[in-house]
Structures are given as structure tokens and as C-alpha cells.
Design a protein around this motif. Structure first.
Motif, PDB file in Angstrom:
ATOM      1  N   THR A 209      43.282  43.049  40.660  1.00  0.00           N
ATOM      2  CA  THR A 209      41.959  43.066  41.299  1.00  0.00           C
ATOM      3  C   THR A 209      40.941  43.885  40.520  1.00  0.00           C
ATOM      4  O   THR A 209      39.961  44.333  41.088  1.00  0.00           O
ATOM      5  N   LYS A 210      41.146  44.064  39.249  1.00  0.00           N
ATOM      6  CA  LYS A 210      40.206  44.880  38.481  1.00  0.00           C
ATOM      7  C   LYS A 210      38.806  44.263  38.452  1.00  0.00           C
ATOM      8  O   LYS A 210      37.812  44.944  38.610  1.00  0.00           O
ATOM      9  N   TYR A 211      38.704  42.954  38.254  1.00  0.00           N
ATOM     10  CA  TYR A 211      37.413  42.264  38.169  1.00  0.00           C
ATOM     11  C   TYR A 211      37.265  41.178  39.228  1.00  0.00           C
ATOM     12  O   TYR A 211      36.490  40.265  39.077  1.00  0.00           O
ATOM     13  N   GLY A 212      37.997  41.244  40.274  1.00  0.00           N
ATOM     14  CA  GLY A 212      38.093  40.173  41.257  1.00  0.00           C
ATOM     15  C   GLY A 212      39.566  39.859  41.389  1.00  0.00           C
ATOM     16  O   GLY A 212      40.403  40.704  41.117  1.00  0.00           O
ATOM     17  N   ILE A 213      39.905  38.658  41.761  1.00  0.00           N
ATOM     18  CA  ILE A 213      41.324  38.303  41.867  1.00  0.00           C
ATOM     19  C   ILE A 213      41.744  37.562  40.605  1.00  0.00           C
ATOM     20  O   ILE A 213      41.145  36.547  40.237  1.00  0.00           O
ATOM     21  N   GLU A 214      42.764  38.101  39.948  1.00  0.00           N
ATOM     22  CA  GLU A 214      43.355  37.490  38.767  1.00  0.00           C
ATOM     23  C   GLU A 214      44.839  37.319  39.034  1.00  0.00           C
ATOM     24  O   GLU A 214      45.504  38.238  39.498  1.00  0.00           O
ATOM     25  N   ILE A 215      45.355  36.136  38.739  1.00  0.00           N
ATOM     26  CA  ILE A 215      46.759  35.826  38.942  1.00  0.00           C
ATOM     27  C   ILE A 215      47.439  35.851  37.573  1.00  0.00           C
ATOM     28  O   ILE A 215      47.023  35.143  36.661  1.00  0.00           O
ATOM     29  N   VAL A 216      48.471  36.670  37.441  1.00  0.00           N
ATOM     30  CA  VAL A 216      49.223  36.763  36.194  1.00  0.00           C
ATOM     31  C   VAL A 216      50.523  35.985  36.389  1.00  0.00           C
ATOM     32  O   VAL A 216      51.287  36.266  37.314  1.00  0.00           O
ATOM     33  N   THR A 217      50.739  35.004  35.512  1.00  0.00           N
ATOM     34  CA  THR A 217      51.951  34.188  35.575  1.00  0.00           C
ATOM     35  C   THR A 217      52.613  34.186  34.208  1.00  0.00           C
ATOM     36  O   THR A 217      52.107  34.798  33.264  1.00  0.00           O
ATOM     37  N   SER A 218      53.699  33.448  34.109  1.00  0.00           N
ATOM     38  CA  SER A 218      54.359  33.308  32.814  1.00  0.00           C
ATOM     39  C   SER A 218      53.490  32.530  31.826  1.00  0.00           C
ATOM     40  O   SER A 218      53.740  32.561  30.631  1.00  0.00           O
ATOM     41  N   GLU A 219      52.437  31.855  32.308  1.00  0.00           N
ATOM     42  CA  GLU A 219      51.487  31.153  31.433  1.00  0.00           C
ATOM     43  C   GLU A 219      50.366  32.054  30.949  1.00  0.00           C
ATOM     44  O   GLU A 219      49.624  31.690  30.064  1.00  0.00           O
ATOM     45  N   GLY A 220      50.180  33.193  31.592  1.00  0.00           N
ATOM     46  CA  GLY A 220      49.091  34.089  31.238  1.00  0.00           C
ATOM     47  C   GLY A 220      48.268  34.451  32.465  1.00  0.00           C
ATOM     48  O   GLY A 220      48.717  34.308  33.596  1.00  0.00           O
ATOM     49  N   VAL A 221      47.038  34.900  32.221  1.00  0.00           N
ATOM     50  CA  VAL A 221      46.158  35.352  33.302  1.00  0.00           C
ATOM     51  C   VAL A 221      45.268  34.198  33.745  1.00  0.00           C
ATOM     52  O   VAL A 221      44.670  33.515  32.924  1.00  0.00           O
ATOM     53  N   ARG A 222      45.184  34.008  35.042  1.00  0.00           N
ATOM     54  CA  ARG A 222      44.297  32.985  35.622  1.00  0.00           C
ATOM     55  C   ARG A 222      43.229  33.701  36.435  1.00  0.00           C
ATOM     56  O   ARG A 222      43.508  34.305  37.464  1.00  0.00           O
ATOM     57  N   ARG A 223      41.995  33.661  35.944  1.00  0.00           N
ATOM     58  CA  ARG A 223      40.864  34.205  36.695  1.00  0.00           C
ATOM     59  C   ARG A 223      40.396  33.125  37.658  1.00  0.00           C
ATOM     60  O   ARG A 223      40.387  31.954  37.313  1.00  0.00           O
ATOM     61  N   THR A 224      40.000  33.530  38.836  1.00  0.00           N
ATOM     62  CA  THR A 224      39.691  32.544  39.863  1.00  0.00           C
ATOM     63  C   THR A 224      38.197  32.512  40.177  1.00  0.00           C
ATOM     64  O   THR A 224      37.490  33.506  40.030  1.00  0.00           O
ATOM     65  N   TRP A 225      37.739  31.363  40.624  1.00  0.00           N
ATOM     66  CA  TRP A 225      36.341  31.160  40.968  1.00  0.00           C
ATOM     67  C   TRP A 225      35.996  31.807  42.299  1.00  0.00           C
ATOM     68  O   TRP A 225      34.882  32.254  42.523  1.00  0.00           O
ATOM     69  N   LEU A 226      36.942  31.863  43.197  1.00  0.00           N
ATOM     70  CA  LEU A 226      36.681  32.296  44.563  1.00  0.00           C
ATOM     71  C   LEU A 226      36.292  33.765  44.653  1.00  0.00           C
ATOM     72  O   LEU A 226      35.423  34.133  45.419  1.00  0.00           O
ATOM     73  N   ALA A 227      36.940  34.609  43.900  1.00  0.00           N
ATOM     74  CA  ALA A 227      36.660  36.048  43.964  1.00  0.00           C
ATOM     75  C   ALA A 227      36.498  36.562  42.540  1.00  0.00           C
ATOM     76  O   ALA A 227      37.431  37.069  41.936  1.00  0.00           O
ATOM     77  N   THR A 228      35.299  36.433  42.000  1.00  0.00           N
ATOM     78  CA  THR A 228      35.049  36.827  40.613  1.00  0.00           C
ATOM     79  C   THR A 228      34.648  38.286  40.489  1.00  0.00           C
ATOM     80  O   THR A 228      34.480  38.779  39.388  1.00  0.00           O
ATOM     81  N   ARG A 229      34.478  38.963  41.611  1.00  0.00           N
ATOM     82  CA  ARG A 229      34.110  40.385  41.581  1.00  0.00           C
ATOM     83  C   ARG A 229      34.853  41.100  42.706  1.00  0.00           C
ATOM     84  O   ARG A 229      35.263  40.488  43.679  1.00  0.00           O
ATOM     85  N   ARG A 230      34.995  42.393  42.566  1.00  0.00           N
ATOM     86  CA  ARG A 230      35.753  43.181  43.552  1.00  0.00           C
ATOM     87  C   ARG A 230      35.049  43.268  44.902  1.00  0.00           C
ATOM     88  O   ARG A 230      35.674  43.506  45.911  1.00  0.00           O
ATOM     89  N   SER A 231      33.750  43.069  44.935  1.00  0.00           N
ATOM     90  CA  SER A 231      33.009  43.206  46.195  1.00  0.00           C
ATOM     91  C   SER A 231      32.922  41.895  46.980  1.00  0.00           C
ATOM     92  O   SER A 231      32.224  41.834  47.988  1.00  0.00           O
ATOM     93  N   ALA A 232      33.621  40.847  46.527  1.00  0.00           N
ATOM     94  CA  ALA A 232      33.569  39.557  47.225  1.00  0.00           C
ATOM     95  C   ALA A 232      34.109  39.697  48.645  1.00  0.00           C
ATOM     96  O   ALA A 232      35.066  40.430  48.892  1.00  0.00           O
ATOM     97  N   ARG A 233      33.469  39.013  49.562  1.00  0.00           N
ATOM     98  CA  ARG A 233      33.926  38.994  50.956  1.00  0.00           C
ATOM     99  C   ARG A 233      34.705  37.716  51.180  1.00  0.00           C
ATOM    100  O   ARG A 233      34.213  36.625  50.889  1.00  0.00           O
ATOM    101  N   LEU A 234      35.904  37.861  51.714  1.00  0.00           N
ATOM    102  CA  LEU A 234      36.788  36.725  51.916  1.00  0.00           C
ATOM    103  C   LEU A 234      37.236  36.659  53.364  1.00  0.00           C
ATOM    104  O   LEU A 234      37.005  37.595  54.134  1.00  0.00           O
ATOM    105  N   ALA A 235      37.884  35.564  53.713  1.00  0.00           N
ATOM    106  CA  ALA A 235      38.457  35.395  55.047  1.00  0.00           C
ATOM    107  C   ALA A 235      39.786  34.677  54.892  1.00  0.00           C
ATOM    108  O   ALA A 235      39.956  33.845  53.990  1.00  0.00           O
ATOM    109  N   ALA A 236      40.728  35.004  55.765  1.00  0.00           N
ATOM    110  CA  ALA A 236      42.038  34.357  55.757  1.00  0.00           C
ATOM    111  C   ALA A 236      42.226  33.613  57.062  1.00  0.00           C
ATOM    112  O   ALA A 236      42.043  34.175  58.142  1.00  0.00           O
TER     113      ALA A 236
END
Length: 182
Positions: free
Chosen positions: A85-112
Motif C-alpha cells: 500500500t505504499k502508493y495505493g494497492i499493489e499486488i505482488v505475484t510470481s509475475e511481478g508487481v501489478r498496480r491497480t486502477w481502483l486505488a492508485t493513491r493511499r488516500s483512496a476511499r473504497l467500499a467492500a
């Protein structure tokens, strides 16, 4: 299944849909080439859906699905090694880092939204959303000896949204031409 989305982006999509719908009668009332007004409205409505409404994370017991503007990626949980969560939500997999469109910054407001649970959506910040994801990430297995003789592959799939990207390009070009005529 838990779906994490951005309610602010979805609200903006609704506002843009209302504006796109209002452009058509407005163009008809002011005269001019009435057939040109629906083209920019269609472009606005489509971009609002593709860029603001569609992006989301889907969490199930089996996989993480990331729906972005350009593609949908599905990762088996054992292929996910970290959720940052350094710059938003980033998913680290065996393929590498996937930066996401949904939460590109730490201050993004989300809902579950959890399927089958009453009470509506839970409001989350980026860190709380990442914690929900981290709860599914398995611990790395202990390696006491040689690697196993057989390994079962955990799938990672990517499905490009080529048709929607192409539609945005074509509609953008046609909307620009139509707007120049208005």
C-alpha cells in the motif's frame, strides 16, 4: 465473495451519465445538427462505465480478480505473495508487481460489499482493503527438503478488454468530429 470498489468513482460515473443524457435534449432544443449530439453523449457514457464504474477487486476463497480499464486478471491466491500500500494497492505475484486502477493513491476511499450479508457496503481506506486481501494470502510453505517431484500449477489469467479500449478510441475520435460540427 467480497467485492471492493470505489464509491466516489461510481458516483462520478452516475453524474456523467446524467450529464450525457442531458446533452441530447439540450442539443435538440438549441437547434443545429441534432443527430450529432448523441455521439459525444455516447462517448461520455461509455467512458464513465469503462473507467469509473467497472474497476473493482473480487475476492473469493479460490482467487483474486482485478478488473481494470484495460484488462481483467485472475490470480490464484497461492500466486499472490504480497499486497502493498505504499502508493495505493499493489499486488505482488510470481509475475511481478501489478498496480491497480481502483486505488492508485493511499488516500483512496473504497467500499467492500460482501455477498449475502445485509447492511450494505463497509467503508474502507486503502490499508483496510489491503488487510482484507492479505487475509486470503497463504503463508509460504516450509521447505525442509528438496522440492516436490510434481508441482500443480496455480493459474493466472489475463483477459484484455480490447473491445472496450477500441470502442473508447473510436467513440472518442467520432465524438471529437461530432463536437467540432456542433
Amino acid at each position: 465473495m467480497t467485492t471492493i470498489l470505489a464509491p466516489g468513482m461510481r458516483l462520478l460515473a452516475v453524474v456523467l451519465w446524467v450529464a450525457a443524457a442531458a446533452l441530447v435534449p439540450l442539443a435538440l432544443l438549441t437547434g443545429g445538427a441534432a443527430w450529432l449530439a448523441p455521439v459525444p453523449s455516447l462517448f461520455i457514457a461509455f467512458v464513465a462505465w469503462a473507467v469509473l464504474w467497472r474497476p473493482r477487486f473480487e475476492l473469493t476463497d479460490e482467487h483474486l480478480r482485478i478488473v481494470d480499464v484495460r484488462r481483467t486478471s485472475t490470480y490464484a491466491w497461492r500466486r499472490v505473495t504480497e499486497v502493498r500500500t505504499k502508493y495505493g494497492i499493489e499486488i505482488v505475484t510470481s509475475e511481478g508487481v501489478r498496480r491497480t486502477w481502483l486505488a492508485t493513491r493511499r488516500s483512496a476511499r473504497l467500499a467492500a460489499v460482501v455477498d449475502g450479508r445485509p447492511g450494505g457496503a463497509d467503508r474502507l481506506d486503502v490499508e483496510a482493503a489491503a488487510e482484507r486481501m492479505r487475509a486470503f494470502v497463504p503463508e509460504p510453505p516450509a521447505q525442509d527438503g528438496p522440492p516436490p517431484a510434481t508441482v500443480t500449477a496455480a493459474p493466472i489469467t489475463h483477459r484484455a478488454h480490447g473491445w472496450s479500449v477500441l470502442a473508447m478510441i473510436v467513440l472518442g475520435f467520432v465524438a471529437t468530429l461530432a463536437a467540432a460540427q456542433l
